[in-house]
Design a protein around this motif. Structure first.
Motif, short mmCIF file in Angstrom:
data_model
loop_
_atom_site.label_atom_id
_atom_site.label_comp_id
_atom_site.label_asym_id
_atom_site.label_seq_id
_atom_site.Cartn_x
_atom_site.Cartn_y
_atom_site.Cartn_z
N MET A 1 0.84 -1.18 0.00
CA MET A 1 0.00 0.00 0.00
C MET A 1 0.89 1.24 0.00
SD MET A 1 -3.27 -1.45 0.65
CE MET A 1 -3.83 -0.09 -0.20
N PRO A 2 0.46 2.27 -0.70
CA PRO A 2 1.26 3.48 -0.71
C PRO A 2 1.18 4.21 0.62
CG PRO A 2 -0.76 3.79 -1.94
CD PRO A 2 -0.71 2.36 -1.53
N THR A 3 2.23 4.93 0.90
CA THR A 3 2.20 5.73 2.12
C THR A 3 1.33 6.95 1.87
OG1 THR A 3 4.20 6.86 1.40
CG2 THR A 3 4.48 5.00 2.87
N PRO A 4 0.51 7.33 2.84
CA PRO A 4 -0.36 8.48 2.63
C PRO A 4 0.45 9.76 2.46
CG PRO A 4 -0.64 7.58 4.85
CD PRO A 4 0.33 6.72 4.13
N SER A 5 -0.01 10.59 1.58
CA SER A 5 0.69 11.83 1.31
C SER A 5 -0.33 12.92 1.03
CB SER A 5 1.62 11.66 0.11
OG SER A 5 2.20 12.89 -0.23
N ASN A 6 -0.04 14.12 1.50
CA ASN A 6 -0.93 15.24 1.27
C ASN A 6 -0.56 16.00 0.00
OD1 ASN A 6 -2.31 14.67 3.59
ND2 ASN A 6 -1.05 15.99 4.86
N ARG A 7 0.62 15.75 -0.54
CA ARG A 7 1.09 16.47 -1.72
C ARG A 7 1.01 15.59 -2.94
NH1 ARG A 7 6.35 19.83 -0.62
NH2 ARG A 7 6.01 19.87 -2.85
N LYS A 8 0.53 16.16 -4.04
CA LYS A 8 0.38 15.40 -5.28
C LYS A 8 1.71 15.24 -6.00
CE LYS A 8 -4.28 15.39 -5.88
NZ LYS A 8 -5.04 14.22 -6.10
N ASP A 9 2.68 16.12 -5.76
CA ASP A 9 3.94 16.06 -6.51
C ASP A 9 4.94 15.09 -5.90
OD1 ASP A 9 4.30 17.61 -4.29
OD2 ASP A 9 5.59 19.08 -5.28
N PRO A 11 6.37 11.44 -5.14
CA PRO A 11 6.18 10.11 -5.73
C PRO A 11 5.62 9.13 -4.69
CG PRO A 11 8.50 10.52 -5.33
CD PRO A 11 7.77 11.81 -5.03
N ILE A 12 4.84 8.19 -5.17
CA ILE A 12 4.29 7.16 -4.29
C ILE A 12 5.37 6.12 -4.06
CG2 ILE A 12 2.55 5.36 -4.06
CD1 ILE A 12 0.75 7.04 -5.85
N HIS A 13 5.57 5.75 -2.81
CA HIS A 13 6.61 4.78 -2.47
C HIS A 13 5.97 3.47 -2.05
CE1 HIS A 13 10.31 3.15 -0.92
NE2 HIS A 13 9.68 2.85 0.19
N TYR A 14 6.43 2.38 -2.68
CA TYR A 14 6.00 1.04 -2.31
C TYR A 14 7.20 0.30 -1.75
CZ TYR A 14 1.78 1.80 -5.04
OH TYR A 14 0.60 2.28 -5.51
N ASP A 15 7.03 -0.34 -0.60
CA ASP A 15 8.10 -1.16 -0.04
C ASP A 15 8.31 -2.37 -0.95
OD1 ASP A 15 8.47 0.49 2.15
OD2 ASP A 15 6.94 -0.57 3.32
N ALA A 16 9.55 -2.84 -1.01
CA ALA A 16 9.88 -3.95 -1.90
C ALA A 16 9.11 -5.21 -1.54
CB ALA A 16 11.38 -4.22 -1.84
N ASP A 17 8.89 -5.46 -0.25
CA ASP A 17 8.19 -6.69 0.13
C ASP A 17 6.70 -6.64 -0.23
OD1 ASP A 17 7.70 -4.73 2.00
OD2 ASP A 17 7.56 -6.11 3.69
#
Length: 53
Positions: A1-9, A11-17
């Motif tokens: 699941m992506p980490t929640p972010s308030n900014r659109k610019d 990047p979405i980070h996904y953990d490798a596992d």
């Protein structure tokens, strides 16, 4: 699941596992449409090459 972010610019980070194992992460409708269009385009290209090759 992506980490929640308030900014659109940001990047979405996904953990490798969580992204491992050929799991396709298509959370937005636009991403799903592009993915399906790519699959359909590949099949159509293969059919055209098969007919005319």
């Amino acid at each position: 699941m992506p980490t929640p972010s308030n900014r659109k610019d940001e990047p979405i980070h996904y953990d490798a596992d969580k992204a491992r194992g050929a799991e396709i992460i298509l959370t937005k409708r636009r991403n799903r449409v592009i993915f399906i269009a790519g699959l359909v385009g590949f099949v159509v290209l293969a059919l055209i090459l098969n007919w005319f090759a």
